[in-house]
Scaffold this motif. Structure first.
Motif, PDB file in Angstrom:
ATOM      1  N   PHE A 119       0.841  -1.207   0.000  1.00  0.00           N
ATOM      2  CA  PHE A 119       0.000   0.000   0.000  1.00  0.00           C
ATOM      3  C   PHE A 119       0.876   1.257   0.000  1.00  0.00           C
ATOM      4  N   GLY A 120       0.569   2.171  -0.914  1.00  0.00           N
ATOM      5  CA  GLY A 120       1.291   3.443  -0.953  1.00  0.00           C
ATOM      6  C   GLY A 120       2.501   3.447  -1.857  1.00  0.00           C
ATOM      7  N   SER A 121       2.834   2.286  -2.433  1.00  0.00           N
ATOM      8  CA  SER A 121       4.073   2.228  -3.225  1.00  0.00           C
ATOM      9  C   SER A 121       3.809   2.304  -4.733  1.00  0.00           C
ATOM     10  N   TYR A 122       2.519   2.397  -5.148  1.00  0.00           N
ATOM     11  CA  TYR A 122       2.240   2.372  -6.590  1.00  0.00           C
ATOM     12  C   TYR A 122       1.022   3.192  -7.029  1.00  0.00           C
ATOM     13  N   GLU A 123       0.173   3.610  -6.091  1.00  0.00           N
ATOM     14  CA  GLU A 123      -1.120   4.193  -6.469  1.00  0.00           C
ATOM     15  C   GLU A 123      -1.003   5.625  -7.005  1.00  0.00           C
ATOM     16  N   GLU A 124       0.085   6.323  -6.622  1.00  0.00           N
ATOM     17  CA  GLU A 124       0.202   7.750  -6.923  1.00  0.00           C
ATOM     18  C   GLU A 124       0.293   8.034  -8.419  1.00  0.00           C
ATOM     19  N   SER A 125       1.114   7.232  -9.107  1.00  0.00           N
ATOM     20  CA  SER A 125       1.303   7.466 -10.545  1.00  0.00           C
ATOM     21  C   SER A 125       1.961   6.235 -11.159  1.00  0.00           C
ATOM     22  N   PRO A 126       1.835   6.082 -12.484  1.00  0.00           N
ATOM     23  CA  PRO A 126       2.538   4.978 -13.155  1.00  0.00           C
ATOM     24  C   PRO A 126       4.049   5.063 -12.920  1.00  0.00           C
ATOM     25  N   GLU A 127       4.584   6.278 -12.856  1.00  0.00           N
ATOM     26  CA  GLU A 127       6.034   6.459 -12.658  1.00  0.00           C
ATOM     27  C   GLU A 127       6.448   5.944 -11.273  1.00  0.00           C
ATOM     28  N   MET A 147      -6.438   1.179 -11.868  1.00  0.00           N
ATOM     29  CA  MET A 147      -5.022   0.805 -11.989  1.00  0.00           C
ATOM     30  C   MET A 147      -4.650   0.370 -13.414  1.00  0.00           C
ATOM     31  N   ALA A 148      -5.628   0.404 -14.329  1.00  0.00           N
ATOM     32  CA  ALA A 148      -5.376  -0.121 -15.681  1.00  0.00           C
ATOM     33  C   ALA A 148      -4.236   0.634 -16.365  1.00  0.00           C
ATOM     34  N   GLU A 149      -4.240   1.962 -16.253  1.00  0.00           N
ATOM     35  CA  GLU A 149      -3.183   2.741 -16.904  1.00  0.00           C
ATOM     36  C   GLU A 149      -1.803   2.332 -16.362  1.00  0.00           C
ATOM     37  N   THR A 150      -1.730   2.181 -15.036  1.00  0.00           N
ATOM     38  CA  THR A 150      -0.455   1.802 -14.396  1.00  0.00           C
ATOM     39  C   THR A 150      -0.013   0.414 -14.865  1.00  0.00           C
ATOM     40  N   ARG A 210       7.022  -1.732 -20.030  1.00  0.00           N
ATOM     41  CA  ARG A 210       8.411  -1.415 -19.638  1.00  0.00           C
ATOM     42  C   ARG A 210       9.095  -2.580 -18.946  1.00  0.00           C
ATOM     43  N   GLY A 211       8.624  -3.794 -19.218  1.00  0.00           N
ATOM     44  CA  GLY A 211       9.335  -4.982 -18.728  1.00  0.00           C
ATOM     45  C   GLY A 211       8.960  -5.432 -17.338  1.00  0.00           C
ATOM     46  N   VAL A 212       7.818  -4.959 -16.829  1.00  0.00           N
ATOM     47  CA  VAL A 212       7.379  -5.399 -15.501  1.00  0.00           C
ATOM     48  C   VAL A 212       6.075  -6.195 -15.646  1.00  0.00           C
ATOM     49  N   PRO A 213       6.144  -7.518 -15.613  1.00  0.00           N
ATOM     50  CA  PRO A 213       4.906  -8.300 -15.676  1.00  0.00           C
ATOM     51  C   PRO A 213       4.074  -8.077 -14.419  1.00  0.00           C
ATOM     52  N   VAL A 214       2.763  -7.908 -14.633  1.00  0.00           N
ATOM     53  CA  VAL A 214       1.884  -7.568 -13.504  1.00  0.00           C
ATOM     54  C   VAL A 214       0.782  -8.613 -13.335  1.00  0.00           C
ATOM     55  N   MET A 215       0.643  -9.062 -12.082  1.00  0.00           N
ATOM     56  CA  MET A 215      -0.532  -9.841 -11.682  1.00  0.00           C
ATOM     57  C   MET A 215      -1.466  -8.835 -11.014  1.00  0.00           C
ATOM     58  N   ALA A 216      -2.710  -8.793 -11.461  1.00  0.00           N
ATOM     59  CA  ALA A 216      -3.671  -7.847 -10.883  1.00  0.00           C
ATOM     60  C   ALA A 216      -4.454  -8.532  -9.767  1.00  0.00           C
ATOM     61  N   HIS A 217      -5.240  -7.765  -9.033  1.00  0.00           N
ATOM     62  CA  HIS A 217      -5.983  -8.295  -7.870  1.00  0.00           C
ATOM     63  C   HIS A 217      -7.266  -7.474  -7.733  1.00  0.00           C
TER      64      HIS A 217
END
Ligand code: KIV
Length: 286
Positions: free
Chosen positions: A91-99, A125-128, A135-142
């Motif tokens: 929590f707090g490590s990704y929600e702010e922006s895709p960057e 979170m779709a945009e992120t 950019r090479g980061v595979p994502v599992m969503a939840h």
């Protein structure tokens, strides 16, 4: 041996290709010994932010930090040979922006050696997810019950029983279209899980979401009966290790008090005998 007939590590495209096939087997792990136990049986090993509650005694996942995830990720990495290793972004490590999400996901990948990250949230979170995947980061969503949003949801109850079913369906579609290689569906009714699994091209991994999903995940301490008296309906207890451990510790305490332990076989003689030369844990010969 992996489900793919050799011992190479399982990749996100391998997981994606299992859509509609043999169900994906996934468990959490937070330590090297447990990672070694689950790895031969699992397609995915998740270093979940549930570590905060399970190992650190926190009341929710909200207090889990990036540093905690990295420390446990490094431990799990040492125990994995074949499963796909995924680490939760806390929590707090990704929600702010895709960057922000990319910066922290890249750090987690570089410092733990994991292959992918998991993050919570649907349409928002779709945009992120798209940004990371490109950019090479595979994502599992939840999606469904998302424990990091516990304060806005207001509790850990089943999601998608009423008007929110359509929102959860849209969330699952959005994260799939954004490029997630799998989506965790937590605590949703069977009919909704079945519908989403049918409509979304991405494999669904259920937790409290029925066997209609493309795979299942559980918190390993829950299914082993190690985590307190936590007994949610969706967790099957495959063992009662907490009771076994409590009985073993009580036996130890009694034997120490009654001077039954250590017994003759645990004691060193003045001069070493041939059978007495095992190295101890510290490497010291008897
Ligand atoms: O943190 C966790 O362990 C999880 C699983 C329960 C899916 O997110």
């Amino acid at each position: 041996m992996s489900a793919y007939g050799d011992t190479r590590a399982i990749t996100p495209p391998d997981i994606r290709s299992r859509k509609g096939g043999t169900p994906l087997v996934c468990l959490t792990a937070y330590t090297t010994p447990v990672a070694r136990l689950v790895d031969p049986h699992c397609d995915v090993v998740l270093v979940g932010d549930s570590v905060g509650m399970v190992l650190h005694g926190l009341p929710s996942t909200l207090g889990v930090t990036l540093e905690m995830m990295i420390t446990h990720g490094q431990a799990v990495r040492r125990g994995i040979k074949q499963a796909l290793m995924v680490v939760d972004l806390p929590f707090g490590s990704y929600e702010e922006s895709p960057e922000q999400a990319f910066r922290n996901a890249a750090r987690v990948m570089a410092e733990t050696g994991c292959t992918a990250v998991k993050l919570e949230g649907g349409e928002a979170m779709a945009e992120t997810i798209g940004f990371l995947a490109a950019r090479g980061v595979p994502v599992m969503a939840h999606v469904g019950l998302t424990p990091q949003a516990i304060n806005t949801i207001g509790g850990y109850r089943v999601q998608g029983r009423g008007g929110d079913a359509e929102r959860i369906r849209r969330d699952a579609i959005a994260v799939g279209e954004a490029g997630a290689f799998a989506v965790v569906l937590e605590k949703v009714p069977e009919a909704l899980a079945r519908r989403i699994t049918k409509e979304v091209a991405t494999p669904t991994i259920g937790i409290g979401a029925s066997a209609a999903c493309d795979g299942q995940i559980l918190v390993v301490d829950d299914m082993l009966g190690l985590f307190g008296d936590f007994r949610p309906k969706f967790v099957k207890r495959y063992a009662e290790l907490r009771e076994a451990a409590a009985a073993a510790i009580a036996s130890y305490a009694r034997e120490v008090k009654e001077r039954q332990f250590p017994a003759a076989e645990h004691v060193f003689a003045d001069a070493p005998k041939p059978a007495d030369t095992d190295a101890t844990k510290s490497g010291e010969a008897a």
